[in-house]
Design a protein around this motif. Structure first.
Motif, PDB file in Angstrom:
ATOM      1  N   MET A   1       0.858  -1.171   0.000  1.00  0.00           N
ATOM      2  CA  MET A   1       0.000   0.000   0.000  1.00  0.00           C
ATOM      3  C   MET A   1       0.898   1.226   0.000  1.00  0.00           C
ATOM      4  SD  MET A   1      -3.073   0.987   2.587  1.00  0.00           S
ATOM      5  CE  MET A   1      -4.087  -0.189   1.747  1.00  0.00           C
ATOM      6  N   ASN A   2       0.542   2.209  -0.796  1.00  0.00           N
ATOM      7  CA  ASN A   2       1.344   3.425  -0.804  1.00  0.00           C
ATOM      8  C   ASN A   2       0.768   4.441   0.180  1.00  0.00           C
ATOM      9  OD1 ASN A   2      -0.647   5.109  -2.083  1.00  0.00           O
ATOM     10  ND2 ASN A   2      -0.091   4.223  -4.039  1.00  0.00           N
ATOM     11  N   TRP A   3       1.562   5.466   0.436  1.00  0.00           N
ATOM     12  CA  TRP A   3       1.173   6.412   1.484  1.00  0.00           C
ATOM     13  C   TRP A   3      -0.097   7.186   1.126  1.00  0.00           C
ATOM     14  CZ3 TRP A   3       2.344   5.936   6.251  1.00  0.00           C
ATOM     15  CH2 TRP A   3       1.904   6.912   7.137  1.00  0.00           C
ATOM     16  N   GLU A   4      -0.347   7.452  -0.136  1.00  0.00           N
ATOM     17  CA  GLU A   4      -1.570   8.158  -0.520  1.00  0.00           C
ATOM     18  C   GLU A   4      -2.805   7.346  -0.117  1.00  0.00           C
ATOM     19  OE1 GLU A   4       0.970   7.773  -2.926  1.00  0.00           O
ATOM     20  OE2 GLU A   4       1.737   9.761  -2.458  1.00  0.00           O
ATOM     21  N   GLN A   5      -2.709   6.041  -0.265  1.00  0.00           N
ATOM     22  CA  GLN A   5      -3.818   5.178   0.147  1.00  0.00           C
ATOM     23  C   GLN A   5      -3.982   5.187   1.662  1.00  0.00           C
ATOM     24  OE1 GLN A   5      -2.135   1.781  -1.897  1.00  0.00           O
ATOM     25  NE2 GLN A   5      -3.951   1.658  -3.212  1.00  0.00           N
ATOM     26  N   ILE A   6      -2.865   5.191   2.362  1.00  0.00           N
ATOM     27  CA  ILE A   6      -2.924   5.232   3.827  1.00  0.00           C
ATOM     28  C   ILE A   6      -3.559   6.538   4.284  1.00  0.00           C
ATOM     29  CG2 ILE A   6      -1.522   5.342   5.932  1.00  0.00           C
ATOM     30  CD1 ILE A   6       0.428   3.385   4.463  1.00  0.00           C
ATOM     31  N   GLU A   7      -3.157   7.647   3.670  1.00  0.00           N
ATOM     32  CA  GLU A   7      -3.761   8.941   4.015  1.00  0.00           C
ATOM     33  C   GLU A   7      -5.269   8.918   3.787  1.00  0.00           C
ATOM     34  OE1 GLU A   7      -1.043  12.755   3.384  1.00  0.00           O
ATOM     35  OE2 GLU A   7      -1.210  11.522   1.573  1.00  0.00           O
ATOM     36  N   GLY A   8      -5.684   8.302   2.690  1.00  0.00           N
ATOM     37  CA  GLY A   8      -7.108   8.230   2.367  1.00  0.00           C
ATOM     38  C   GLY A   8      -7.902   7.393   3.350  1.00  0.00           C
ATOM     39  N   LYS A   9      -7.218   6.473   4.008  1.00  0.00           N
ATOM     40  CA  LYS A   9      -7.870   5.600   4.990  1.00  0.00           C
ATOM     41  C   LYS A   9      -7.316   5.892   6.381  1.00  0.00           C
ATOM     42  CE  LYS A   9      -8.546   1.836   1.741  1.00  0.00           C
ATOM     43  NZ  LYS A   9      -8.379   0.410   1.494  1.00  0.00           N
ATOM     44  N   TRP A  10      -7.065   7.150   6.660  1.00  0.00           N
ATOM     45  CA  TRP A  10      -6.370   7.521   7.888  1.00  0.00           C
ATOM     46  C   TRP A  10      -7.087   7.017   9.137  1.00  0.00           C
ATOM     47  CZ3 TRP A  10      -1.831   8.055   9.421  1.00  0.00           C
ATOM     48  CH2 TRP A  10      -1.524   8.641  10.644  1.00  0.00           C
ATOM     49  N   ASP A  11      -8.396   7.081   9.183  1.00  0.00           N
ATOM     50  CA  ASP A  11      -9.108   6.612  10.377  1.00  0.00           C
ATOM     51  C   ASP A  11      -8.828   5.136  10.645  1.00  0.00           C
ATOM     52  OD1 ASP A  11     -10.197   9.052  11.091  1.00  0.00           O
ATOM     53  OD2 ASP A  11     -12.029   8.737   9.931  1.00  0.00           O
ATOM     54  N   GLN A  12      -8.738   4.335   9.598  1.00  0.00           N
ATOM     55  CA  GLN A  12      -8.411   2.915   9.754  1.00  0.00           C
ATOM     56  C   GLN A  12      -6.928   2.739  10.087  1.00  0.00           C
ATOM     57  OE1 GLN A  12      -9.662   1.848   5.852  1.00  0.00           O
ATOM     58  NE2 GLN A  12     -11.598   0.958   6.562  1.00  0.00           N
ATOM     59  N   ALA A  13      -6.097   3.551   9.468  1.00  0.00           N
ATOM     60  CA  ALA A  13      -4.653   3.425   9.652  1.00  0.00           C
ATOM     61  C   ALA A  13      -4.220   3.769  11.066  1.00  0.00           C
ATOM     62  CB  ALA A  13      -3.922   4.321   8.654  1.00  0.00           C
ATOM     63  N   LYS A  14      -4.922   4.676  11.724  1.00  0.00           N
ATOM     64  CA  LYS A  14      -4.529   5.100  13.063  1.00  0.00           C
ATOM     65  C   LYS A  14      -4.419   3.915  14.015  1.00  0.00           C
ATOM     66  CE  LYS A  14      -7.753   8.319  13.432  1.00  0.00           C
ATOM     67  NZ  LYS A  14      -8.555   9.463  13.918  1.00  0.00           N
ATOM     68  N   GLY A  15      -5.388   3.037  13.981  1.00  0.00           N
ATOM     69  CA  GLY A  15      -5.360   1.877  14.863  1.00  0.00           C
ATOM     70  C   GLY A  15      -4.215   0.943  14.542  1.00  0.00           C
ATOM     71  N   LYS A  16      -3.957   0.746  13.268  1.00  0.00           N
ATOM     72  CA  LYS A  16      -2.867  -0.135  12.856  1.00  0.00           C
ATOM     73  C   LYS A  16      -1.500   0.465  13.211  1.00  0.00           C
ATOM     74  CE  LYS A  16      -5.365  -2.646   9.380  1.00  0.00           C
ATOM     75  NZ  LYS A  16      -5.369  -3.939  10.019  1.00  0.00           N
ATOM     76  N   ILE A  17      -1.394   1.780  13.110  1.00  0.00           N
ATOM     77  CA  ILE A  17      -0.156   2.454  13.508  1.00  0.00           C
ATOM     78  C   ILE A  17       0.055   2.297  14.999  1.00  0.00           C
ATOM     79  CG2 ILE A  17       0.902   4.743  13.790  1.00  0.00           C
ATOM     80  CD1 ILE A  17      -0.314   5.412  11.004  1.00  0.00           C
ATOM     81  N   LYS A  18      -1.003   2.453  15.756  1.00  0.00           N
ATOM     82  CA  LYS A  18      -0.923   2.315  17.215  1.00  0.00           C
ATOM     83  C   LYS A  18      -0.516   0.887  17.599  1.00  0.00           C
ATOM     84  CE  LYS A  18      -2.098   4.265  21.212  1.00  0.00           C
ATOM     85  NZ  LYS A  18      -1.190   5.048  21.950  1.00  0.00           N
ATOM     86  N   GLU A  19      -1.015  -0.107  16.860  1.00  0.00           N
ATOM     87  CA  GLU A  19      -0.620  -1.493  17.114  1.00  0.00           C
ATOM     88  C   GLU A  19       0.864  -1.705  16.831  1.00  0.00           C
ATOM     89  OE1 GLU A  19      -3.007  -4.163  14.804  1.00  0.00           O
ATOM     90  OE2 GLU A  19      -4.874  -3.445  15.718  1.00  0.00           O
ATOM     91  N   GLN A  20       1.340  -1.137  15.739  1.00  0.00           N
ATOM     92  CA  GLN A  20       2.733  -1.319  15.333  1.00  0.00           C
ATOM     93  C   GLN A  20       3.696  -0.565  16.238  1.00  0.00           C
ATOM     94  OE1 GLN A  20       3.933  -3.270  12.897  1.00  0.00           O
ATOM     95  NE2 GLN A  20       6.051  -2.635  13.219  1.00  0.00           N
ATOM     96  N   TRP A  21       3.354   0.666  16.562  1.00  0.00           N
ATOM     97  CA  TRP A  21       4.221   1.523  17.374  1.00  0.00           C
ATOM     98  C   TRP A  21       3.446   1.981  18.596  1.00  0.00           C
ATOM     99  CZ3 TRP A  21       4.107   2.441  11.930  1.00  0.00           C
ATOM    100  CH2 TRP A  21       5.238   1.976  11.258  1.00  0.00           C
ATOM    101  N   GLY A  22       3.350   1.109  19.566  1.00  0.00           N
ATOM    102  CA  GLY A  22       2.541   1.330  20.767  1.00  0.00           C
ATOM    103  C   GLY A  22       2.987   2.480  21.646  1.00  0.00           C
ATOM    104  N   LYS A  23       4.216   2.934  21.484  1.00  0.00           N
ATOM    105  CA  LYS A  23       4.682   4.066  22.295  1.00  0.00           C
ATOM    106  C   LYS A  23       4.113   5.398  21.809  1.00  0.00           C
ATOM    107  CE  LYS A  23       9.074   2.107  23.820  1.00  0.00           C
ATOM    108  NZ  LYS A  23      10.545   2.301  23.831  1.00  0.00           N
ATOM    109  N   LEU A  24       3.522   5.406  20.619  1.00  0.00           N
ATOM    110  CA  LEU A  24       2.911   6.637  20.119  1.00  0.00           C
ATOM    111  C   LEU A  24       1.609   6.878  20.874  1.00  0.00           C
ATOM    112  CD1 LEU A  24       3.405   6.262  16.260  1.00  0.00           C
ATOM    113  CD2 LEU A  24       4.779   7.581  17.855  1.00  0.00           C
ATOM    114  N   THR A  25       1.433   8.094  21.319  1.00  0.00           N
ATOM    115  CA  THR A  25       0.227   8.439  22.072  1.00  0.00           C
ATOM    116  C   THR A  25      -0.906   8.830  21.128  1.00  0.00           C
ATOM    117  OG1 THR A  25       0.788  10.781  22.223  1.00  0.00           O
ATOM    118  CG2 THR A  25       1.680   9.335  23.950  1.00  0.00           C
ATOM    119  N   ASP A  26      -2.100   8.924  21.671  1.00  0.00           N
ATOM    120  CA  ASP A  26      -3.226   9.394  20.874  1.00  0.00           C
ATOM    121  C   ASP A  26      -2.973  10.811  20.371  1.00  0.00           C
ATOM    122  OD1 ASP A  26      -4.598   6.997  21.170  1.00  0.00           O
ATOM    123  OD2 ASP A  26      -5.703   7.702  22.934  1.00  0.00           O
TER     124      ASP A  26
END
Length: 67
Positions: free
Chosen positions: A1-26
């Motif tokens: 997936m390219n970054w433009e697609q991730i930006e377009g699905k940002w609400d979905q991506a937020k959870g996956k980013i949080k799973e991958q990098w748990g030290k990132l805060t809300d």
């Protein structure tokens, strides 16, 4: 997936980013707001990674993410 697609699905991506990098805060996630360079900077800040390591992890995550 390219970054433009991730930006377009940002609400979905937020959870996956949080799973991958748990030290990132809300707040981190909210400030990133879909911007790839912002994500890289926050990963570097929270994990103490070099720019190259953060980029490598992000590329691997982008390629491995199942949407």
């Amino acid at each position: 997936m390219n970054w433009e697609q991730i930006e377009g699905k940002w609400d979905q991506a937020k959870g996956k980013i949080k799973e991958q990098w748990g030290k990132l805060t809300d707040d981190d996630i909210a400030q990133i707001n879909g911007k790839r360079d912002q994500l890289a900077g926050r990963i570097r800040e929270r994990y103490g990674y070099t720019k190259e390591r953060a980029e490598d992890e992000m590329k691997a995550w982008e390629n491995d993410s199942r949407w």
